[in-house]
Design a protein around this motif. Structure first.
Motif, PDB file in Angstrom:
ATOM      1  N   VAL A 275      12.164  -1.819  -8.839  1.00  0.00           N
ATOM      2  CA  VAL A 275      13.309  -1.776  -7.973  1.00  0.00           C
ATOM      3  C   VAL A 275      13.606  -3.194  -7.988  1.00  0.00           C
ATOM      4  CG1 VAL A 275      13.432  -1.645  -5.405  1.00  0.00           C
ATOM      5  CG2 VAL A 275      12.134  -0.380  -6.449  1.00  0.00           C
ATOM      6  N   SER A 276      15.048  -3.216  -8.258  1.00  0.00           N
ATOM      7  CA  SER A 276      15.432  -4.726  -8.780  1.00  0.00           C
ATOM      8  C   SER A 276      16.303  -5.069  -7.557  1.00  0.00           C
ATOM      9  CB  SER A 276      16.303  -4.552  -9.876  1.00  0.00           C
ATOM     10  OG  SER A 276      16.954  -3.374 -10.088  1.00  0.00           O
ATOM     11  N   SER A 277      16.593  -4.583  -6.475  1.00  0.00           N
ATOM     12  CA  SER A 277      17.160  -5.258  -5.607  1.00  0.00           C
ATOM     13  C   SER A 277      16.743  -4.651  -3.953  1.00  0.00           C
ATOM     14  CB  SER A 277      18.719  -4.771  -5.585  1.00  0.00           C
ATOM     15  OG  SER A 277      19.075  -3.420  -5.158  1.00  0.00           O
ATOM     16  N   ARG A 278      16.805  -5.352  -3.265  1.00  0.00           N
ATOM     17  CA  ARG A 278      16.361  -4.615  -1.581  1.00  0.00           C
ATOM     18  C   ARG A 278      17.347  -3.435  -1.279  1.00  0.00           C
ATOM     19  NH1 ARG A 278      17.334 -10.087  -0.539  1.00  0.00           N
ATOM     20  NH2 ARG A 278      15.132 -10.174  -0.064  1.00  0.00           N
TER      21      ARG A 278
ATOM     22  N   ASN B  16       9.378 -10.095   4.304  1.00  0.00           N
ATOM     23  CA  ASN B  16       8.691  -9.140   5.196  1.00  0.00           C
ATOM     24  C   ASN B  16       9.013  -7.874   5.259  1.00  0.00           C
ATOM     25  OD1 ASN B  16       6.882 -11.385   4.734  1.00  0.00           O
ATOM     26  ND2 ASN B  16       6.685 -11.501   7.094  1.00  0.00           N
ATOM     27  N   LYS B  17      10.641  -8.204   5.766  1.00  0.00           N
ATOM     28  CA  LYS B  17      11.375  -6.864   6.294  1.00  0.00           C
ATOM     29  C   LYS B  17      11.416  -5.881   5.048  1.00  0.00           C
ATOM     30  CE  LYS B  17      15.703  -6.799   7.742  1.00  0.00           C
ATOM     31  NZ  LYS B  17      16.904  -7.314   7.948  1.00  0.00           N
ATOM     32  N   ASP B  18      11.615  -6.523   3.637  1.00  0.00           N
ATOM     33  CA  ASP B  18      11.644  -5.421   2.603  1.00  0.00           C
ATOM     34  C   ASP B  18      10.378  -4.650   2.442  1.00  0.00           C
ATOM     35  OD1 ASP B  18      14.190  -6.530   2.050  1.00  0.00           O
ATOM     36  OD2 ASP B  18      13.349  -8.213   0.732  1.00  0.00           O
TER      37      ASP B  18
ATOM     38  N   LEU C 169      10.063  -0.727   2.391  1.00  0.00           N
ATOM     39  CA  LEU C 169       9.523  -0.072   1.618  1.00  0.00           C
ATOM     40  C   LEU C 169       8.429   0.884   2.039  1.00  0.00           C
ATOM     41  CD1 LEU C 169       9.236   0.455  -1.422  1.00  0.00           C
ATOM     42  CD2 LEU C 169       7.730  -1.325  -1.895  1.00  0.00           C
ATOM     43  N   VAL C 170       7.627   0.564   2.779  1.00  0.00           N
ATOM     44  CA  VAL C 170       6.662   1.149   3.182  1.00  0.00           C
ATOM     45  C   VAL C 170       7.010   2.375   4.393  1.00  0.00           C
ATOM     46  CG1 VAL C 170       4.267   1.236   4.749  1.00  0.00           C
ATOM     47  CG2 VAL C 170       4.658  -0.534   2.940  1.00  0.00           C
ATOM     48  N   GLU C 171       8.095   2.282   4.881  1.00  0.00           N
ATOM     49  CA  GLU C 171       8.833   3.156   5.647  1.00  0.00           C
ATOM     50  C   GLU C 171       9.308   4.091   4.707  1.00  0.00           C
ATOM     51  OE1 GLU C 171      11.765   2.404   9.055  1.00  0.00           O
ATOM     52  OE2 GLU C 171       9.910   1.105   9.578  1.00  0.00           O
ATOM     53  N   THR C 172       9.962   3.609   3.781  1.00  0.00           N
ATOM     54  CA  THR C 172      10.777   4.634   2.878  1.00  0.00           C
ATOM     55  C   THR C 172       9.784   5.467   2.045  1.00  0.00           C
ATOM     56  OG1 THR C 172      12.562   3.097   3.024  1.00  0.00           O
ATOM     57  CG2 THR C 172      12.719   4.722   1.001  1.00  0.00           C
ATOM     58  N   CYS C 173       8.920   4.866   1.570  1.00  0.00           N
ATOM     59  CA  CYS C 173       7.760   5.730   0.626  1.00  0.00           C
ATOM     60  C   CYS C 173       6.518   5.786   1.488  1.00  0.00           C
ATOM     61  CB  CYS C 173       7.515   5.075  -0.460  1.00  0.00           C
ATOM     62  SG  CYS C 173       9.200   4.570  -1.441  1.00  0.00           S
ATOM     63  N   PRO C 174       6.269   6.626   2.459  1.00  0.00           N
ATOM     64  CA  PRO C 174       4.999   6.791   3.085  1.00  0.00           C
ATOM     65  C   PRO C 174       3.737   6.966   2.477  1.00  0.00           C
ATOM     66  CG  PRO C 174       6.525   8.715   3.802  1.00  0.00           C
ATOM     67  CD  PRO C 174       7.128   7.646   2.828  1.00  0.00           C
ATOM     68  N   LYS C 175       4.028   7.538   1.161  1.00  0.00           N
ATOM     69  CA  LYS C 175       2.920   7.884   0.091  1.00  0.00           C
ATOM     70  C   LYS C 175       2.292   6.358  -0.727  1.00  0.00           C
ATOM     71  CE  LYS C 175       3.440  12.624   0.171  1.00  0.00           C
ATOM     72  NZ  LYS C 175       3.943  13.863  -0.589  1.00  0.00           N
TER      73      LYS C 175
ATOM     74  N   SER D 230       0.457 -12.186   6.823  1.00  0.00           N
ATOM     75  CA  SER D 230       0.336 -11.183   7.601  1.00  0.00           C
ATOM     76  C   SER D 230       0.681  -9.921   6.953  1.00  0.00           C
ATOM     77  CB  SER D 230       1.384 -11.538   8.889  1.00  0.00           C
ATOM     78  OG  SER D 230       2.649 -11.822   8.229  1.00  0.00           O
ATOM     79  N   ILE D 231       1.414 -10.016   5.889  1.00  0.00           N
ATOM     80  CA  ILE D 231       2.046  -9.007   5.205  1.00  0.00           C
ATOM     81  C   ILE D 231       0.845  -8.282   4.262  1.00  0.00           C
ATOM     82  CG2 ILE D 231       3.128  -8.256   3.084  1.00  0.00           C
ATOM     83  CD1 ILE D 231       5.007  -7.900   5.384  1.00  0.00           C
ATOM     84  N   GLU D 232       0.078  -9.213   3.993  1.00  0.00           N
ATOM     85  CA  GLU D 232      -1.359  -8.916   3.204  1.00  0.00           C
ATOM     86  C   GLU D 232      -2.054  -7.811   4.059  1.00  0.00           C
ATOM     87  OE1 GLU D 232      -3.169 -12.290   1.130  1.00  0.00           O
ATOM     88  OE2 GLU D 232      -1.385 -12.676   0.090  1.00  0.00           O
ATOM     89  N   MET D 233      -2.189  -8.642   5.302  1.00  0.00           N
ATOM     90  CA  MET D 233      -3.085  -7.971   6.206  1.00  0.00           C
ATOM     91  C   MET D 233      -2.392  -6.503   6.838  1.00  0.00           C
ATOM     92  SD  MET D 233      -4.358 -10.953   8.466  1.00  0.00           S
ATOM     93  CE  MET D 233      -4.685 -10.130   9.979  1.00  0.00           C
ATOM     94  N   PHE D 234      -1.312  -6.233   6.911  1.00  0.00           N
ATOM     95  CA  PHE D 234      -0.568  -5.198   7.070  1.00  0.00           C
ATOM     96  C   PHE D 234      -0.928  -4.143   5.950  1.00  0.00           C
ATOM     97  CE2 PHE D 234       3.267  -2.748   6.020  1.00  0.00           C
ATOM     98  CZ  PHE D 234       3.389  -1.881   6.964  1.00  0.00           C
ATOM     99  N   LEU D 235      -0.774  -4.595   4.518  1.00  0.00           N
ATOM    100  CA  LEU D 235      -0.855  -3.592   3.353  1.00  0.00           C
ATOM    101  C   LEU D 235      -2.228  -3.325   3.484  1.00  0.00           C
ATOM    102  CD1 LEU D 235       1.557  -5.567   1.067  1.00  0.00           C
ATOM    103  CD2 LEU D 235       1.895  -3.319   2.149  1.00  0.00           C
ATOM    104  N   GLU D 236      -3.217  -4.238   3.686  1.00  0.00           N
ATOM    105  CA  GLU D 236      -4.491  -3.786   4.081  1.00  0.00           C
ATOM    106  C   GLU D 236      -4.797  -2.801   4.662  1.00  0.00           C
ATOM    107  OE1 GLU D 236      -8.047  -6.760   4.239  1.00  0.00           O
ATOM    108  OE2 GLU D 236      -6.738  -7.626   2.768  1.00  0.00           O
TER     109      GLU D 236
END
Length: 140
Positions: free
Chosen positions: A11-14, A35-37, A41-47, A64-70
């Motif tokens: 993915v080369s652009s937001r 963070n918004k991106d 991404l997680v919303e668009t690709c739930p899997k 905070s993003i690292e924790m969210f992803l974890e």
């Protein structure tokens, strides 16, 4: 085993995040994501299971993003898609020879760390990506 594990969606652009297939599991962001991106991404690709970022961008990801992803069980991996031409293909394919090599070493009983090291050295994939393929593509 499905073909889908073999491909990394580049993915080369937001703006592109919103056009992604919701079934994507491995995505490489070739830009510095906010963070918004990442949330988009997680919303668009739930899997999604893996987000790969170039080294320089990986360092700028907030705690905070690292924790969210974890919490979402999504791996954040540092790495590049070497010599990938986005204009030709939006996917970076992991060569099947790499997968075969991983399977072979695994069947020989090679410890995971050794496989990661060896395959990463030979294929230019980073060890974390090799570890991911190992768990996905070549389960014991």
């Amino acid at each position: 085993m499905g073909e889908d594990i073999m491909k990394i969606r580049v993915v080369s652009s937001r703006e592109e995040i919103f056009t992604l297939n919701p079934n994507e599991r491995v995505v490489h962001l070739a830009f510095r994501p906010s963070n918004k991106d990442i949330f988009a991404l997680v919303e668009t690709c739930p899997k999604i299971e893996v987000i790969q970022l170039p080294k320089s961008y990986r360092r700028t990801v907030s705690k905070s993003i690292e924790m969210f992803l974890e919490m979402q069980r999504i791996q954040l991996i540092e790495g590049d898609v070497w010599g990938h031409r986005k204009d030709i293909n939006e996917y970076y394919s992991i060569p099947s020879s790499v997968i075969e090599k991983i399977r072979e070493l695994k069947m020989e009983g090679t410890p995971a760390e050794r496989i990661e090291e060896k395959v990463a050295r030979e294929s230019k994939l980073n060890p974390e990506m090799v570890a991911y393929i190992l768990t996905k593509e070549a389960p014991a």
